[in-house]
Scaffold this active site. Structure first.
Site: not given
Ligand SMILES: NC(=O)c1ccc[n+]([C@@H]2O[C@H](COP(=O)([O-])OP(=O)(O)OC[C@H]3O[C@@H](n4cnc5c(N)ncnc54)[C@H](O)[C@@H]3O)[C@@H](O)[C@H]2O)c1
Length: 397
Positions: A281, A258
């Site tokens: 993002h 990015e």
């Molecule tokens: N776009 C944005 O601005 C933004 C903002 C916040 C978070 N995020 C991203 O969103 C994602 C989720 O955030 P969150 O707070 O819910 O995280 P979290 O850790 O609470 O949840 C992630 C879930 O994914 C599961 N998981 C991991 N690998 C997996 C796979 N290969 N298959 C199936 N399940 C799997 C985990 O067991 C967990 O339950 C993260 O990657 C975070 O970086 C993006």
């Protein structure tokens, strides 16, 4: 105690810390290593966002520093292990923007189902096209959530309220909320759902986990969203599937590489494809999320200083502690080796100190023992401080 808040963290953080009795200095931008070292003299709490690097050199120099608040989600900018070795606790705000990401995902599902980017583009270029073909309601559609964590599970609840049927797949055994149905495999989810949305975390094993084979498995003319991490998806494979028409639309907020700053050039294989929504993002970027981050992290810093609470710290053992009015609380961070608790208790016993409550937690090489006592003589504190295992010792009233 003094707090230094950099990078324009939300003003709510400053007012919360001032109300708690801190002297607070704020600066709008990030500081480089030498500037930060100079600025941290006499500073006990440091608040940063993603652009300030707290390196091992900064931590060595900042002898007064006790806690770092990352007013953001990520903590890669801080040398976490070195901070732990010095007893400097680090907090972040893992949940504050969850709702913001969920709302963007919902909006994008509707935008794609109604092909709004095409309608909007046509009208901006002077073409009136009121055709309903290819436009759908989302009510009754099957939504497939990959990764049922903080964001995935909240999306599940909100999506159900809009009449979507929710299915999910997670590598962990997660509680299904509302009427959501758990799938036993990713393949089962891909074959079931009409909209697939990724909310997995950024563990290294997830690099490229969603590629050509997974797109092929998805139902014909389904929709795809990625608001998790850029490197988990093969975007060339997504483009091929969009161009062939197998995937009817995509919304993508995160990319493998990015641009660093506003105005920098952005290039992606997903550009200029109909019914593809690209966002820079911004899933978690709302004013509400920023305010909640300010409140959340400032509260963690305050509770650590006032009570020793380390709940949700990312680098030290986590202990949730109530206040004990009238008591003194000894907070002892130490190297996690056998026998430290016995030594602490023997020193306190030798000084006739009765322990009213005690908690111990360990994480990797660090131990944290918290002892509530009525009173403790200065000599006992000096003996505890002199233990070879002691990293940091503090007494709060
Ligand atoms: N776009 C944005 O601005 C933004 C903002 C916040 C978070 N995020 C991203 O969103 C994602 C989720 O955030 P969150 O707070 O819910 O995280 P979290 O850790 O609470 O949840 C992630 C879930 O994914 C599961 N998981 C991991 N690998 C997996 C796979 N290969 N298959 C199936 N399940 C799997 C985990 O067991 C967990 O339950 C993260 O990657 C975070 O970086 C993006």
């Amino acid at each position: 105690m003094k707090a230094l808040l950099l990078e324009s963290v939300h003003p709510l953080a400053e007012s919360l810390l001032r109300d708690a009795g801190f002297e607070v200095e704020t600066r709008p931008g990030a500081l480089d290593e030498d500037e930060l070292i100079a600025a941290l003299e006499g500073v006990h709490l440091l608040g940063i966002r993603s652009k300030t690097e707290v390196t091992p050199r900064v931590l060595t120099a900042a002898t007064d520093l006790e806690a770092i608040g990352c007013f953001c989600i990520g903590t890669n900018q801080v040398a976490l292990a070195e901070a732990a070795e010095r007893g400097v606790v680090v907090f972040n705000a893992p949940f504050s923007n969850t709702r913001s990401v969920v709302e963007l995902a919902i909006a994008e599902i509707i935008v794609m189902a109604r092909r709004l980017t095409e309608k909007d583009g046509a009208l901006h270029s002077g073409v009136w096209d009121k055709n309903a073909k290819g436009s759908h309601e989302i009510r009754g559609r099957k939504l497939g959530i990959v990764g049922y964590g903080n964001i995935g599970s909240q999306l599940s609840v909100v999506a159900e309220m809009l009449g979507l049927q929710v299915y999910f797949y997670d590598v962990e055994d997660k509680l299904a909320l509302g009427n959501a149905k758990r799938c036993d495999s990713l393949e089962e989810l891909l074959e079931t759902a009409e909209v697939i949305t990724l909310h997995v975390d950024g563990r290294p094993g997830n690099a490229g986990f969603f590629g050509a084979a997974q797109f092929e498995r998805m139902r014909h003319r389904s929709l795809f969203l990625n608001l998790s991490r850029g490197f988990v998806v093969d975007y060339d494979a997504l483009r091929d599937n969009l161009e062939s028409g197998h995937i009817a639309g995509a919304a993508v907020d995160v990319f493998p590489s990015e641009p660093k700053k506003r105005g920098d050039e952005f290039v992606s294989p997903l550009q200029r494809i109909p019914n593809v929504v690209l966002t820079p993002h911004i899933g978690g970027s709302t004013e509400e999320a920023q305010e909640d981050i300010g409140r959340f992290v400032a509260t963690k810093l305050r509770d650590f200083v006032e009570r020793g609470t380390t709940t949700l710290t990312v680098n030290l053992p986590a202990l949730t502690l109530d206040g004990h009015p009238g008591d003194r609380r000894i907070l002892h961070l130490h190297t996690n080796t056998p026998g430290v608790l016995a030594k602490v208790n023997s020193i306190l016993a030798n000084h006739g100190v009765n322990i009213e409550g005690q908690l111990l937690a360990t994480k990797a090489d660090i131990g944290y023992v918290v002892s509530d006592v009525r009173d403790v003589p200065a000599a006992a504190i000096e003996e505890l401080r002199a233990l070879p295992e002691t990293i940091r010792l503090r007494v709060v009233e």
